[in-house]
Design an enzyme around this catalytic site. Structure first.
Site, PDB file in Angstrom:
ATOM      1  N   ASN A 223      79.354 108.909 -22.919  1.00 41.74           N
ATOM      2  CA  ASN A 223      78.171 108.163 -22.474  1.00 41.74           C
ATOM      3  C   ASN A 223      76.866 108.825 -22.916  1.00 41.74           C
ATOM      4  O   ASN A 223      75.788 108.440 -22.467  1.00 41.74           O
ATOM      5  CB  ASN A 223      78.194 107.991 -20.944  1.00 41.74           C
ATOM      6  CG  ASN A 223      78.045 109.314 -20.202  1.00 41.74           C
ATOM      7  OD1 ASN A 223      77.946 110.377 -20.811  1.00 41.74           O
ATOM      8  ND2 ASN A 223      78.038 109.258 -18.887  1.00 41.74           N
TER       9      ASN A 223
ATOM     10  N   ASP B   6      77.031 124.052 -16.668  1.00 40.36           N
ATOM     11  CA  ASP B   6      77.228 123.318 -15.418  1.00 40.36           C
ATOM     12  C   ASP B   6      78.444 123.817 -14.645  1.00 40.36           C
ATOM     13  O   ASP B   6      79.257 124.575 -15.159  1.00 40.36           O
ATOM     14  CB  ASP B   6      77.355 121.807 -15.699  1.00 40.36           C
ATOM     15  CG  ASP B   6      78.215 121.496 -16.928  1.00 40.36           C
ATOM     16  OD1 ASP B   6      79.074 122.332 -17.284  1.00 40.36           O
ATOM     17  OD2 ASP B   6      78.034 120.431 -17.536  1.00 40.36           O
TER      18      ASP B   6
ATOM     19  N   GLU C 256      73.519 112.948 -16.838  1.00 34.13           N
ATOM     20  CA  GLU C 256      74.045 111.602 -17.063  1.00 34.13           C
ATOM     21  C   GLU C 256      72.926 110.667 -17.520  1.00 34.13           C
ATOM     22  O   GLU C 256      71.740 111.003 -17.379  1.00 34.13           O
ATOM     23  CB  GLU C 256      74.678 111.088 -15.760  1.00 34.13           C
ATOM     24  CG  GLU C 256      75.840 111.933 -15.250  1.00 34.13           C
ATOM     25  CD  GLU C 256      77.142 111.733 -16.043  1.00 34.13           C
ATOM     26  OE1 GLU C 256      77.096 111.545 -17.270  1.00 34.13           O
ATOM     27  OE2 GLU C 256      78.218 111.794 -15.432  1.00 34.13           O
TER      28      GLU C 256
END
Ligand code: PGA
Length: 270
Positions: free
Chosen positions: A136, A67, A143
């Site tokens: 997370n 990324d 995400e």
């Protein structure tokens, strides 16, 4: 999934680097998928040291990073391009054309994402995909609620991720809120996946990834579908695993013992 537990972060990083070196020895022109983040810094230090010792060739592989922040040029000190140059590429002398990241300052980021996905395919896909994990459960910048079939694209970062990344930026610097990330579908197509997690802040995410349901709520749980995924963690990151005894029986001390038939099960002839 193979779950390998090491006493501390240093040993876990060393094992991760050892596996990358083994991949480069077996196939010097391998296509690697690389990751950034604090967790990977000791891995790249160990890999650069291995290349310097001549344990493997550090100039023939091609790498695709997971990324890059949208809006940051490669020479921005917080760009992932800059991170990779500093922690690995400059030290090993990997030719620039083989060290690929999405361009964060591309005029059309969506088109850049499509181009990057096509570039990976043109190289024949990724042999070994290195991954970290967010608190997370994100992998790359996929995400929670990312499609488990996603391809390389732009993602909006969660507030938690932006806050977690703030430590790398100056007090007056804005933390980017968008990134180009390789998709989960792209990650699942890698021939081998290697995820490193260290520290107690990752314990919950590691448990959800390994033992929770396959769910977009924990993007890393998609690795349950990967045919060859290995999770390397330290004691702290492994702290919430319910089946820890089992993992340590199968892989004592993080090793992979050869499988042999247990003794004493032979039928006795009368
Ligand atoms: P970290 O990042 O290694 O800095 O914790 C990992 C990630 O968010 O994937």
């Amino acid at each position: 999934m193979k779950i390998l537990i090491f006493p501390d972060a240093e040993a876990a990083a060393r094992e991760t680097a050892r596996r990358i070196v083994a991949q480069l020895v077996a196939k010097p022109d391998a296509v690697l998928g690389l990751a950034t983040g604090g967790t990977m810094e000791p891995v790249y230090a160990a890999l650069a040291a291995a290349v310097a010792r001549g344990d493997c060739d550090g100039r023939r592989f091609t790498s695709f990073n997971l990324d890059e922040y949208v809006g940051l040029a490669g020479d921005h000190p917080q760009s992932y391009r800059h991170y990779m140059n500093r922690h690995l590429f400059d030290a090993i002398g990997l030719p620039a054309a083989q060290a690929r990241l999405p361009r964060g300052d591309a005029p059309d980021p969506a088109e850049e994402a499509r181009r990057y996905e096509a570039e990976i395919a043109a190289e024949g896909g990724i042999d070994l995909q290195l991954l970290g994990i967010g608190a997370n459960g994100h992998i790359g910048f996929n995400e929670p609620t990312s499609s488990l079939a996603s391809r390389t694209r732009i993602k909006t970062l969660t507030r938690g991720t932006v806050e977690a990344n703030r430590r790398f930026f100056g007090p007056d610097e804005q933390v980017p809120s968008l990134a180009i990330t390789i998709g989960i579908g792209t990650i699942l197509e890698s021939r081998e996946a290697l995820l490193l997690a260290t520290g107690g802040a990752k314990a919950e995410a590691v448990a959800a990834m390994v033992e929770g349901p396959l769910s977009a709520a924990c993007p890393a749980s998609a690795l349950q579908m990967h045919p060859r995924a290995t999770v390397i963690c330290d004691e702290e990151a492994a702290a919430r695993l319910q089946l820890r005894d089992y993992y340590e029986t199968v892989h004592p001390g993080g090793t992979e013992p050869a499988i042999t038939a247990p003794k004493g099960l032979e039928r006795t002839r009368t």
